[in-house]
Design an enzyme around this catalytic site. Sequence first.
Site, mmCIF file in Angstrom:
data_model
loop_
_atom_site.group_PDB
_atom_site.id
_atom_site.type_symbol
_atom_site.label_atom_id
_atom_site.label_comp_id
_atom_site.label_asym_id
_atom_site.label_seq_id
_atom_site.Cartn_x
_atom_site.Cartn_y
_atom_site.Cartn_z
ATOM 1 N N ARG A 211 33.843 45.051 44.783
ATOM 2 C CA ARG A 211 32.939 45.098 44.329
ATOM 3 C C ARG A 211 31.561 46.038 43.363
ATOM 4 O O ARG A 211 31.854 46.621 42.146
ATOM 5 C CB ARG A 211 33.091 43.892 43.253
ATOM 6 C CG ARG A 211 32.541 43.350 42.114
ATOM 7 C CD ARG A 211 32.601 42.515 40.771
ATOM 8 N NE ARG A 211 33.206 41.141 42.169
ATOM 9 C CZ ARG A 211 34.311 40.410 40.781
ATOM 10 N NH1 ARG A 211 34.881 41.333 39.987
ATOM 11 N NH2 ARG A 211 35.118 39.687 41.583
ATOM 12 N N CYS B 210 52.224 41.421 23.335
ATOM 13 C CA CYS B 210 52.546 39.369 22.881
ATOM 14 C C CYS B 210 51.827 38.940 23.848
ATOM 15 O O CYS B 210 52.486 37.816 24.431
ATOM 16 C CB CYS B 210 53.713 40.019 22.709
ATOM 17 S SG CYS B 210 54.797 40.985 21.801
ATOM 18 N N GLU B 211 51.160 38.203 23.855
ATOM 19 C CA GLU B 211 50.395 36.989 24.380
ATOM 20 C C GLU B 211 49.303 36.463 23.865
ATOM 21 O O GLU B 211 48.395 37.465 23.372
ATOM 22 C CB GLU B 211 49.876 37.359 25.861
ATOM 23 C CG GLU B 211 51.249 37.532 26.662
ATOM 24 C CD GLU B 211 51.865 37.044 27.448
ATOM 25 O OE1 GLU B 211 51.488 35.425 27.989
ATOM 26 O OE2 GLU B 211 52.944 36.852 28.116
HETATM 27 N N1 LLP Z 1 36.965 41.303 52.247
HETATM 28 C C1 LLP Z 1 37.777 40.524 52.073
HETATM 29 C C2 LLP Z 1 38.871 39.070 52.685
HETATM 30 C C3 LLP Z 1 38.556 39.504 50.733
HETATM 31 O O1 LLP Z 1 39.786 39.317 50.209
HETATM 32 C C4 LLP Z 1 37.846 40.840 49.216
HETATM 33 C C5 LLP Z 1 38.080 40.298 48.225
HETATM 34 C C6 LLP Z 1 37.127 41.211 49.730
HETATM 35 C C7 LLP Z 1 36.680 41.856 51.101
HETATM 36 C C8 LLP Z 1 36.031 41.886 48.697
HETATM 37 O O2 LLP Z 1 35.725 41.200 47.576
HETATM 38 P P1 LLP Z 1 35.030 41.762 46.610
HETATM 39 O O3 LLP Z 1 33.684 42.445 47.293
HETATM 40 O O4 LLP Z 1 34.674 42.614 45.774
HETATM 41 O O5 LLP Z 1 33.928 40.092 46.164
HETATM 42 N N2 LLP Z 1 40.528 40.142 41.467
HETATM 43 C C9 LLP Z 1 39.735 39.932 41.771
HETATM 44 C C10 LLP Z 1 38.470 39.493 42.390
HETATM 45 C C11 LLP Z 1 39.464 39.137 43.378
HETATM 46 C C12 LLP Z 1 39.025 39.569 44.902
HETATM 47 C C13 LLP Z 1 39.754 39.219 46.162
HETATM 48 N N3 LLP Z 1 39.373 39.488 47.335
HETATM 49 C C14 LLP Z 1 38.940 40.014 40.202
HETATM 50 O O6 LLP Z 1 38.727 40.854 39.509
HETATM 51 O O7 LLP Z 1 37.489 38.779 40.249
#
Ligand code: LLP
Length: 431
Positions: A291, A358-359
């Site tokens: 992110r 439709c939700e």
């Molecule tokens: N490493 C592992 C093992 C992870 O499971 C994840 C994210 C990351 C790195 C990267 O994390 P970040 O730096 O992006 O926070 N769909 C959700 C977020 C799910 C994150 C899953 N794992 C959202 O939209 O907030």
Amino acid sequence: MHSFHYKNASLHCEDVDLAALADEHGTPAYVYSANTIRDHYRRLDQALEGLDHGIEYAVKANSNLSVLKLLVDEGSGFDIVSGGELRRVIEAGGDPAKCTFAGVGKTREEIQYALKEEIYCFNAESEEEVAFISQVASEMGVNAPVAFRVNPNVDAKTHKYISTGKSENKFGVDFEVIEEAYARAAALPNITLRGLQMHIGSQLTSLQPFMEAVEKVSPLATKLKETYGIEFFSIGGGVGIVYDPALASGKPEWWADQDEEQKPLTIEQYAAGVMPVLKQTGLKILLEPGRYIVGNAGVMLTRCLYEKKGTAKTFRIVDAGMNDLIRPALYEGHHDIAPLKEPGDTAVTAVDVVGPVCETGDFFCQNRELPDFAPGEAIALLSAGAYGFVMASNYNSRGLPVEILVDGSVAKVVRPRQTMDDILASEIAAL
Ligand code: LLP
């Protein structure tokens, strides 16, 4: 940095007018800024100067081939969670030797593929998985590099669906039994113990949980280095971004710690906080940001179709739905909304911006004070570069949106809009 700003009263991505892009390519559309992605990668890399480190971009956040290619050119490694993501990295010119493979449910085919491509390391999430990797590697007559993901039982203080480092979460091996897991894994054939990994959650906006985890796990990493000669300690991803500038000086409502006055964490504060502890391990430190790299580098454009005035509420119905951007529905995620035409001094109205799906959960905001934008006008949902397009679906038989990458004054379609013909082409009418 982020490169979305008004110029001549029109919202731009770098030097490109977004209204022109919306007219030319239609909506919904994802637009990414190449220079923001590069800038974020470099900022993190620079903040870690002096530490032996490697950045493994978490492909799941945004896996468009052109985004991956940009990061290959920056020298990034990749954190992958499926054979499909490994294939994407390879297609984008990435080096499997800089890939770590995470996830609780790797299949035989995925393990074989990753071994064949000689990835840097499997980040294993259970002893059962390591035993299986050992078996597959033995059958292939190769050695499998493995790290365990440790679950440090630390509260990440983030939304419960993206919190991963507590013992009740499915991820990793419990801190209390991890040393025994290493001892047993060391005795397995065709396994090389290469590292230790953790990831406590996503969208963390304070330093404290990171510090707690790093301080708790670093001595273990040092011990494993001495006992098994491991070479790296990966501290995962999770650094949050500012989704709602109005909250930047306050805190999201789901934060557990109500008393603490906190400002969102900057990447420099994060690096300065964790580095001294990590340096003491003498290990190579890997990071898996997703992110932070791409979140604020993307927007989703959508056009207003109707304004519907109910007795209780005003709805602005747009042409994007929860199938295009699911974060508000799934995590109560906030995305700021900016009209492409710069609002003047016009009064704001409290509205719900909703999609055509439709939700009831198909909304982008509820009761939010927004400037007027009329049917026919396009708006941008900000901070949609991470977990946006990658989580889009065909629900309601809606085609996936177009993706566009902007670099300076050049805009390129990096994935065309999916048509209904594309969708139907992969289906078989059996009766
Ligand atoms: N490493 C592992 C093992 C992870 O499971 C994840 C994210 C990351 C790195 C990267 O994390 P970040 O730096 O992006 O926070 N769909 C959700 C977020 C799910 C994150 C899953 N794992 C959202 O939209 O907030």
